[in-house]
Design a protein around this motif. Structure first.
Motif, mmCIF file in Angstrom:
data_model
loop_
_atom_site.group_PDB
_atom_site.id
_atom_site.type_symbol
_atom_site.label_atom_id
_atom_site.label_comp_id
_atom_site.label_asym_id
_atom_site.label_seq_id
_atom_site.Cartn_x
_atom_site.Cartn_y
_atom_site.Cartn_z
ATOM 1 N N LEU A 119 8.812 12.518 42.572
ATOM 2 C CA LEU A 119 8.649 12.515 44.063
ATOM 3 C C LEU A 119 9.609 11.897 44.936
ATOM 4 O O LEU A 119 10.033 12.166 46.074
ATOM 5 N N MET A 120 10.236 10.760 44.409
ATOM 6 C CA MET A 120 10.933 9.985 45.075
ATOM 7 C C MET A 120 12.527 10.810 45.310
ATOM 8 O O MET A 120 13.248 10.641 46.051
ATOM 9 N N ALA A 121 12.812 11.477 44.198
ATOM 10 C CA ALA A 121 14.099 12.286 44.125
ATOM 11 C C ALA A 121 13.836 13.311 45.161
ATOM 12 O O ALA A 121 14.699 13.765 45.943
ATOM 13 N N ILE B 141 6.435 18.425 50.216
ATOM 14 C CA ILE B 141 5.773 18.303 48.946
ATOM 15 C C ILE B 141 4.053 18.218 48.816
ATOM 16 O O ILE B 141 3.479 17.603 49.532
ATOM 17 N N ILE B 142 3.646 19.201 47.964
ATOM 18 C CA ILE B 142 2.261 19.516 48.100
ATOM 19 C C ILE B 142 1.740 19.110 46.612
ATOM 20 O O ILE B 142 2.542 19.360 45.488
ATOM 21 N N TYR B 143 0.737 18.344 46.155
ATOM 22 C CA TYR B 143 0.470 17.663 45.199
ATOM 23 C C TYR B 143 -1.102 17.881 44.714
ATOM 24 O O TYR B 143 -1.859 17.783 45.515
ATOM 25 N N VAL B 144 -1.053 18.456 43.604
ATOM 26 C CA VAL B 144 -2.608 18.590 42.960
ATOM 27 C C VAL B 144 -2.976 17.670 41.836
ATOM 28 O O VAL B 144 -2.136 17.721 40.951
ATOM 29 N N ASP B 145 -3.935 16.925 41.688
ATOM 30 C CA ASP B 145 -4.297 16.142 40.566
ATOM 31 C C ASP B 145 -5.860 15.535 40.760
ATOM 32 O O ASP B 145 -6.072 15.146 42.129
ATOM 33 N N ASN B 146 -6.489 15.183 39.901
ATOM 34 C CA ASN B 146 -7.737 14.880 40.074
ATOM 35 C C ASN B 146 -8.002 13.477 39.375
ATOM 36 O O ASN B 146 -8.998 13.090 38.950
ATOM 37 N N ASN B 147 -6.966 12.691 38.900
ATOM 38 C CA ASN B 147 -6.937 11.562 38.392
ATOM 39 C C ASN B 147 -6.971 10.471 39.348
ATOM 40 O O ASN B 147 -5.961 10.309 40.295
ATOM 41 N N PHE C 41 -6.762 7.353 39.163
ATOM 42 C CA PHE C 41 -5.514 6.423 38.931
ATOM 43 C C PHE C 41 -4.272 6.858 39.078
ATOM 44 O O PHE C 41 -3.316 6.029 38.822
ATOM 45 N N SER C 42 -4.089 7.955 39.970
ATOM 46 C CA SER C 42 -2.909 8.254 40.130
ATOM 47 C C SER C 42 -2.080 7.499 41.271
ATOM 48 O O SER C 42 -2.740 7.591 42.491
ATOM 49 N N VAL C 43 -0.844 7.196 40.804
ATOM 50 C CA VAL C 43 -0.084 6.272 42.141
ATOM 51 C C VAL C 43 0.608 7.342 43.049
ATOM 52 O O VAL C 43 0.664 7.201 44.108
ATOM 53 N N THR C 44 1.089 8.439 42.424
ATOM 54 C CA THR C 44 1.930 9.423 43.013
ATOM 55 C C THR C 44 1.034 10.096 44.181
ATOM 56 O O THR C 44 1.425 10.315 45.476
ATOM 57 N N SER C 45 -0.386 10.195 44.042
ATOM 58 C CA SER C 45 -1.141 11.033 44.858
ATOM 59 C C SER C 45 -1.037 10.153 46.309
ATOM 60 O O SER C 45 -1.462 10.460 47.261
ATOM 61 N N GLU C 46 -0.963 8.867 46.236
ATOM 62 C CA GLU C 46 -1.166 7.919 47.466
ATOM 63 C C GLU C 46 0.189 7.885 48.063
ATOM 64 O O GLU C 46 0.197 7.003 49.013
ATOM 65 N N GLU C 47 1.314 8.304 47.548
ATOM 66 C CA GLU C 47 2.657 8.184 48.236
ATOM 67 C C GLU C 47 2.939 9.476 48.795
ATOM 68 O O GLU C 47 3.998 9.703 49.348
ATOM 69 N N ILE C 48 1.949 10.317 49.045
ATOM 70 C CA ILE C 48 2.108 11.642 49.785
ATOM 71 C C ILE C 48 1.257 11.934 50.854
ATOM 72 O O ILE C 48 -0.007 11.175 50.712
ATOM 73 N N PRO D 234 -1.888 12.344 52.866
ATOM 74 C CA PRO D 234 -3.268 13.012 52.402
ATOM 75 C C PRO D 234 -3.429 14.169 52.622
ATOM 76 O O PRO D 234 -4.003 14.921 51.869
ATOM 77 N N ALA D 235 -3.086 14.729 53.824
ATOM 78 C CA ALA D 235 -3.327 16.296 54.183
ATOM 79 C C ALA D 235 -2.383 17.065 53.042
ATOM 80 O O ALA D 235 -2.938 18.359 53.071
ATOM 81 N N ASN D 236 -1.791 16.665 52.282
ATOM 82 C CA ASN D 236 -0.708 17.581 51.400
ATOM 83 C C ASN D 236 -1.272 17.316 50.046
ATOM 84 O O ASN D 236 -0.596 17.444 48.888
ATOM 85 N N VAL D 237 -2.255 16.606 49.769
ATOM 86 C CA VAL D 237 -2.693 16.146 48.181
ATOM 87 C C VAL D 237 -4.235 16.924 48.086
ATOM 88 O O VAL D 237 -5.110 16.683 49.032
ATOM 89 N N TYR D 238 -4.279 17.696 47.004
ATOM 90 C CA TYR D 238 -5.389 18.249 46.691
ATOM 91 C C TYR D 238 -6.155 17.642 45.589
ATOM 92 O O TYR D 238 -5.464 17.450 44.431
ATOM 93 N N VAL D 239 -7.117 16.781 45.933
ATOM 94 C CA VAL D 239 -7.854 16.255 44.717
ATOM 95 C C VAL D 239 -8.921 17.087 43.875
ATOM 96 O O VAL D 239 -10.053 17.150 44.329
ATOM 97 N N GLN D 240 -8.283 17.851 42.991
ATOM 98 C CA GLN D 240 -8.967 19.001 42.317
ATOM 99 C C GLN D 240 -8.523 18.769 40.966
ATOM 100 O O GLN D 240 -7.368 18.407 40.775
ATOM 101 N N GLU D 241 -9.446 19.522 39.963
ATOM 102 C CA GLU D 241 -8.791 19.795 38.594
ATOM 103 C C GLU D 241 -7.765 20.537 38.773
ATOM 104 O O GLU D 241 -7.625 21.462 39.391
ATOM 105 N N VAL D 242 -6.870 20.320 37.867
ATOM 106 C CA VAL D 242 -5.576 20.911 37.767
ATOM 107 C C VAL D 242 -5.806 22.199 36.861
ATOM 108 O O VAL D 242 -5.732 22.158 35.566
ATOM 109 N N ASN D 243 -6.393 23.238 37.304
ATOM 110 C CA ASN D 243 -6.633 24.462 36.644
ATOM 111 C C ASN D 243 -5.975 25.752 37.331
ATOM 112 O O ASN D 243 -5.578 25.708 38.525
#
Length: 834
Positions: free
Chosen positions: A32-34, A42-48, A50-57, A59-68
């Motif tokens: 993400l930094m790069a 950048i659009i990000y999907v993760d349902n962890n 404890f993800s630090v990455t999801s908080e550096e993007i 919020p409108a571009n983060v999908y808190v969903q299972e990666v499937n």
């Protein structure tokens, strides 16, 4: 040619589990930094949670969903990305990328898959196609066959001979592996395997148990330029999963011809797959000749890809991000702390790194503790030293469950058990190896019994000799000098001699035996790097200079274990970010190679040192930090540190031992934030799970807002605010209640909000509560802003966090877990119907 990308979809790694800790989130964060430097959205999907990455993007571009597969398709339909990056999401993300390619989704939406082309990815995902490709480029692979009955299996064995490995072909991802040395064992393994499979098929393959396991990590650009980041050697032979093996970087026992052959093979494989970015290749190397087999190819981020980067100091993830975008190695501009030539120069190491796994057997006792082809470790720690011996002792020191400075002993194990464990190793393997040497086993005998190279026994023997000298010559300057040379910290010497650590510190000052720190950087002193990653030594030159500005030292959690460890690493990373924003130079001390908190962009300086009192005091003595943060509930260590009155220590969250209970039960809770006399309601929580369990030890799952919030929430919040005593409680506090479901609530206790739930609250309220707490204890919290953010609103959605347990992966019979047994969590949101 670089790829013009305006919008890129990053696939996250999902909840932590066996085989996957925080390393994928660390890779995603660095990526993400790069990518931010390219200007791409950048659009990000993760349902962890404890993800630090999801908080550096945003919020409108983060999908808190299972990666499937289906969720990614839905995101593609909505966001229309130009490209997908899957390599930082591990094998699951790569399989989804392959499904997207095979189904035509990528082509029909004109989406580029970065890192590896779809046609080449199929050769990795499809095991037979990979075997065909490797054979085509003259790389040897292990003979294997899918068999439908015993006769076919016997025909295969007649061709390749024993030993062989039998694996069930199971839709439930059965990870069982059966090593068979004779016909009887083969018949038993086939009988079990055919019963476990739905399609009456088993895989049988030639066994190379006893070969050395060697791992190579390289990178390649679109023009075919390649460099090797690091070679790594598993001390344990093939037959013990790499995740459960002690690993050395660089390789220790290969002769130059063997090393160069594997390096060349790695490059040949990367070329054949047209990889751009990183690739991790695993080999089985014969102990008696130059023969080797390719055992695994991973053109994506893995635990040991990250280990290679940590070992060398090479900015692997940063460089790999630009390589996937089409940049050549010569075009990549590195951050100013690196030499401009470094991107296309192979790293050189002037130190040794040793990784030791951590196992969960203390918390899950019904698991077979033998080390074999089924991975059982839940984390690892590393030790760094100028010599193999020093790195080994530091890694062993770091792998202790307790922060005590003494290594455990297996001296009470009888001779028969020692021999049995040499042949059938358990998690305490390295201690058994040292005990066997202590009891007079010859190095040749031990190498024959264990299939471990004699080199390592010589090194362990040196450690024993050093320890014997130190024990037999207490409090002598020579003993201190020898102890330091072999990696024994001041705390360990104090424990061995049963004296206070200050006694050892005085001896150090009297004989000018001062600790110094060496940089981990990729040129081994060739260039004036400033990577700011250090390990201790007792050489003359100290390469770490204290900051002139105000600074803060943060003590990391160390190696990942069961319980809130993934959450604790998230917490630690957030503390670092908060301190940086508050104007502090940040210093992190940690030993977990997979930790997000060791991401270079998160701190101004890193120390990879055992989390022990002596090591902490040495760093404090050099850096003289203005404040020391200890994230995580570590009672023993916090009590040790509090003995030193000149240390300005903040323990976050406060020690759970301050909790008070009427009874250790709860169904519901009110979370409050307390600053001085002011009490702010934060959220109401229902504890969910099987049969609405109420025992606090079994409460792992949370839902916000509470059940029946429409009718009961206001009254419960008012009761909680009235009952909490702000003269005793500060920060994030949870008031526990029990209910029978009839709107009658009985208060059962008060405790600080736990690490896991702090992360949950951050995700569900949109307020970063770790940062709020840090600012509170720094005395710079803006309460007016916080009040505005916490203005009560009608709930629009509910949030649920469900704990994950490793029982299935470990083949445990347990189905319900305690808070000490969780390995990770998944978070989800659901909108309320209007």
């Amino acid at each position: 040619m670089t790829i013009d990308i305006k919008k890129v979809l990053l696939l996250g790694g999902g909840p932590t589990n066996i085989g996957h800790e925080n390393e994928l989130d660390a890779a995603a964060f660095e990526r993400l930094m790069a990518l931010k430097k390219t200007g791409a959205k950048i659009i990000y999907v993760d349902n962890n949670p404890f993800s630090v990455t999801s908080e550096e993007i945003q919020p409108a571009n983060v999908y808190v969903q299972e990666v499937n597969f289906q969720n990614v398709i839905n995101i593609i339909d909505k966001e229309k990305p130009d490209a997908i990056m899957a390599t930082q999401g591990g094998l699951n993300a790569m399989q989804i990328a392959w499904q997207l390619a095979e189904s035509g989704i990528l082509a029909s939406n004109n989406i580029s898959l970065l890192g590896i082309k779809p046609a080449d990815l199929r050769k990795v995902i499809d095991n037979q196609k990979l075997r065909d490709l490797l054979t085509e480029i003259d790389e040897k692979v292990i003979a294997s066959k899918i068999v439908a009955d015993d006769d076919e299996a016997m025909d295969f064995v007649r061709e390749v001979g024993f030993p062989v490995i039998v694996k069930p072909m199971s839709a439930s991802h059965d990870t069982s592996r059966f090593i068979c040395n004779n016909t009887d064992e083969l018949e038993d393994a086939l009988d079990v395997s055919f019963k476990r499979t739905y399609i009456k098929r088993c895989s049988i393959e030639q066994s190379i148990v006893g070969y050395k396991e060697i791992e190579m990590v390289g990178i390649r650009d679109a023009n075919g330029n390649k460099i090797l980041i690091s070679g790594m050697e598993d001390m344990d032979p093939i037959g013990i999963h790499s995740g459960d093996s002690i690993i050395f970087a660089p390789t220790q026992t290969l002769i130059n011809e063997e090393y160069q052959a594997l390096r060349t093979a790695t490059f040949r494989i990367m070329d054949a797959l047209n990889v751009t970015g990183t690739c991790h290749v695993q080999f089985a190397q014969s102990r008696t000749d130059a023969n080797y087999f390719v055992t695994k190819v991973s053109p994506f981020f893995t635990r040991n890809t990250i280990l290679a980067a940590k070992s060398t100091g090479y900015p692997l993830t940063y460089v790999s991000s630009f390589l996937e975008l089409g940049y050549n190695l010569t075009e990549i501009k590195l951050p100013s702390k690196y030499s401009k030539f470094l991107a296309f120069m192979e790293p050189t190491m002037d130190h040794v790194v040793v990784k030791i796994p951590l196992w969960p057997f203390r918390d899950i006792t019904d698991v077979d503790q033998h080390l074999n082809t089924l991975m059982k470790s839940v984390g690892s720690t590393i030790g760094v030293g100028r010599t193999v011996e020093e790195a080994i002792i530091k890694a062993m020191h770091s792998s202790q469950f307790s922060p005590r400075d003494i290594l455990p002993s297996v001296s009470k194990v009888n001779d028969d058990d020692v021999i049995n464990q040499l042949i059938h190793p358990l998690a305490s393997r390295i201690l058994i190896l040292m005990e066997a040497l202590r009891r007079g086993f010859s190095i040749d005998e031990l190498s024959e019994l264990t299939q471990i190279d004699r080199f390592y026994f010589y090194k362990l023997n040196q450690l024993l000799r050093a320890q014997d000298y130190v024990v037999n010559n207490p409090l002598s300057p020579k003993s201190v000098e020898i102890g330091h040379k072999y990696g024994f910290g001041d705390g360990m010497l104090a424990e061995l001699w049963q004296v206070n650590i200050s006694t050892i510190q005085r001896m150090n000052h009297n004989v000018k035996n001062q600790v110094t720190y060496k940089a981990i950087e990729p040129s081994a002193g060739e260039f004036m790097e400033a990577t700011n990653i250090f390990y201790s030594s007792y050489e003359l030159e100290n390469e770490s200079k204290p900051f002139a500005e105000k600074s803060a030292l943060v003590i990391g959690r160390g190696g990942n274990q069961l319980g809130p460890n993934s959450a604790a690493d998230y917490y630690t990373a957030q503390v670092l970010i908060s301190l940086h924003k508050a104007g502090y130079k940040t210093i992190i001390m940690n030993t977990n190679p997979n930790a997000v908190s060791l991401t270079p962009q998160l701190s101004d300086k890193e120390y990879i040192e055992p989390i022990q009192l002596g090591n902490i005091l040495n760093i404090v003595d050099l850096e003289k930090p203005d404040i020391l943060f200890l994230p995580g509930n570590r009672h023993y260590l916090s009590e040790q540190l509090k003995q030193f009155e000149d240390l300005n220590i903040v323990v976050l969250p406060p020690d759970q031992k301050v909790a008070t209970y009427n009874q250790k039960k709860a169904t519901t809770a009110v979370d409050l934030f307390i600053e001085g006399d002011e009490v702010l309601p934060v959220a109401t929580i229902s504890f969910v799970g099987k049969d609405q369990r109420t025992d606090l030890r079994l409460i792992n799952d949370y839902k916000e807002p509470m059940d029946h919030w429409q009718t009961d929430e206001a009254d419960l919040i008012a009761d909680a605010v009235k009952k909490v005593d702000s003269s005793k409680w500060q920060g994030l506090v949870q008031i526990l209640y029990n209910t029978t479901g009839d709107s009658n609530y009985e208060m059962t206790g008060i405790w600080p909000v736990r690490i896991t739930e702090t992360a949950f609250l951050t995700k569900t309220t949109g307020i970063n509560w770790v940062r709020v707490l840090v600012r509170k204890y720094l005395g710079i919290l803006d309460m007016k802003s916080l009040r505005e953010q916490l203005t009560p609103t009608q709930h629009q959605r509910s949030s649920t966090m469900i704990a994950k347990f490793p029982f299935r992966e470990l083949q445990s019979r347990q189905s319900e877990g305690t808070t000490k047994q969780e390995v990770g969590s998944a978070i989800s949101f659901k909108n309320f119907e209007s």
